[in-house]
Write a protein that holds these residues in place. Sequence first.
Motif, PDB file in Angstrom:
ATOM      1  N   ILE A  78      -2.045  -3.225  -9.946  1.00  0.00           N
ATOM      2  CA  ILE A  78      -2.224  -1.959  -9.239  1.00  0.00           C
ATOM      3  C   ILE A  78      -3.697  -1.574  -9.185  1.00  0.00           C
ATOM      4  O   ILE A  78      -4.404  -1.635 -10.198  1.00  0.00           O
ATOM      5  CB  ILE A  78      -1.429  -0.840  -9.931  1.00  0.00           C
ATOM      6  N   PHE A  79      -4.137  -1.165  -7.993  1.00  0.00           N
ATOM      7  CA  PHE A  79      -5.478  -0.613  -7.803  1.00  0.00           C
ATOM      8  C   PHE A  79      -5.307   0.771  -7.183  1.00  0.00           C
ATOM      9  O   PHE A  79      -4.704   0.907  -6.118  1.00  0.00           O
ATOM     10  CB  PHE A  79      -6.306  -1.486  -6.863  1.00  0.00           C
ATOM     11  N   LEU A 110       2.662   3.604 -10.985  1.00  0.00           N
ATOM     12  CA  LEU A 110       2.148   4.119  -9.717  1.00  0.00           C
ATOM     13  C   LEU A 110       2.260   5.642  -9.721  1.00  0.00           C
ATOM     14  O   LEU A 110       3.346   6.182  -9.881  1.00  0.00           O
ATOM     15  CB  LEU A 110       2.953   3.525  -8.558  1.00  0.00           C
ATOM     16  N   PHE A 111       1.138   6.323  -9.539  1.00  0.00           N
ATOM     17  CA  PHE A 111       1.147   7.779  -9.693  1.00  0.00           C
ATOM     18  C   PHE A 111       0.357   8.502  -8.624  1.00  0.00           C
ATOM     19  O   PHE A 111       0.402   9.735  -8.546  1.00  0.00           O
ATOM     20  CB  PHE A 111       0.586   8.166 -11.060  1.00  0.00           C
ATOM     21  N   TYR A 156      -2.834   0.353  -4.195  1.00  0.00           N
ATOM     22  CA  TYR A 156      -2.727  -1.002  -3.663  1.00  0.00           C
ATOM     23  C   TYR A 156      -2.128  -1.900  -4.739  1.00  0.00           C
ATOM     24  O   TYR A 156      -2.516  -1.810  -5.907  1.00  0.00           O
ATOM     25  CB  TYR A 156      -4.107  -1.533  -3.265  1.00  0.00           C
ATOM     26  N   VAL A 157      -1.206  -2.757  -4.344  1.00  0.00           N
ATOM     27  CA  VAL A 157      -0.577  -3.679  -5.285  1.00  0.00           C
ATOM     28  C   VAL A 157      -0.751  -5.098  -4.780  1.00  0.00           C
ATOM     29  O   VAL A 157      -0.300  -5.438  -3.677  1.00  0.00           O
ATOM     30  CB  VAL A 157       0.921  -3.369  -5.472  1.00  0.00           C
ATOM     31  N   VAL A 199       0.851  -1.188   0.000  1.00  0.00           N
ATOM     32  CA  VAL A 199       0.000   0.000   0.000  1.00  0.00           C
ATOM     33  C   VAL A 199       0.886   1.238   0.000  1.00  0.00           C
ATOM     34  O   VAL A 199       1.743   1.396   0.875  1.00  0.00           O
ATOM     35  CB  VAL A 199      -0.941   0.037   1.217  1.00  0.00           C
ATOM     36  N   TYR A 200       0.672   2.116  -0.975  1.00  0.00           N
ATOM     37  CA  TYR A 200       1.425   3.363  -1.083  1.00  0.00           C
ATOM     38  C   TYR A 200       0.580   4.514  -0.538  1.00  0.00           C
ATOM     39  O   TYR A 200      -0.597   4.652  -0.888  1.00  0.00           O
ATOM     40  CB  TYR A 200       1.799   3.640  -2.539  1.00  0.00           C
ATOM     41  N   MET A 201       1.212   5.335   0.331  1.00  0.00           N
ATOM     42  CA  MET A 201       0.518   6.418   1.012  1.00  0.00           C
ATOM     43  C   MET A 201       1.350   7.691   0.995  1.00  0.00           C
ATOM     44  O   MET A 201       2.573   7.652   0.802  1.00  0.00           O
ATOM     45  CB  MET A 201       0.232   6.017   2.472  1.00  0.00           C
TER      46      MET A 201
END
Length: 227
Positions: free
Chosen positions: A198-199, A186-187, A192-193, A15-17
Amino acid sequence: MKTPHPLRSESPLIVYMDFKSPYAYMALEPTYQLEDDLGIEIDWRPLTLDIPSFLGSARVDNKGRVTESRRSDEQWANVRYAYRDTKRTARHRDIILKGTVKIWDSSLAAIGLMWVKAHGRDSLKSFFFNVYEKFWKRELDIEDVAVIEAMLDAAGTQVAGFRQYASGEGRRVHDSLQDSLHPAGLFGVPSYVVDGQIFFGREHLPAVRWCLEGREGPAPDVAYGVW
């Protein structure tokens, strides 16, 4: 420390934040609920947004009056909608969400996230929620290393060595990771991966859950639910 591959992890979910994203803040609680429900450990990672590159930049005073702007009318419309959208969610959950007074450089807080992951995952949830809550109440200067050290201490994480890490290895790994994200697709946050897929956005949490639970039955549509 080696820079991680943007789409690979030993965890079933990356998870990217970004702390300066209200959308990411609204996704934090339901994403942690997913972790608890499935009994997994999320690989939380920073994606430090370069907001001026696509939404311009501006400053406002404490009363919300614009004191400096480098935004087009279209960019202002996008920004205003984003705040209306997230503030609706915040009101439903009794969360205070004050618009920021400038475009913050959140990279130091992102490096703090990386430090917590390496020095005590048990403190990670506390660090996440405390930083998000105080920042969006306009009570936290996330560009001040002493402030981030205080947040590490409050979360129960080792503080000694962070300052050197933030200006050395941590900065190098953070910047290297950021350079790899856009080429990987990813931008934005939250992202979520799952299995390299990617979501983007918390509305995809039902699909993320479906993937993690083995993709049984029909795939769910996007949905915010009560969030």
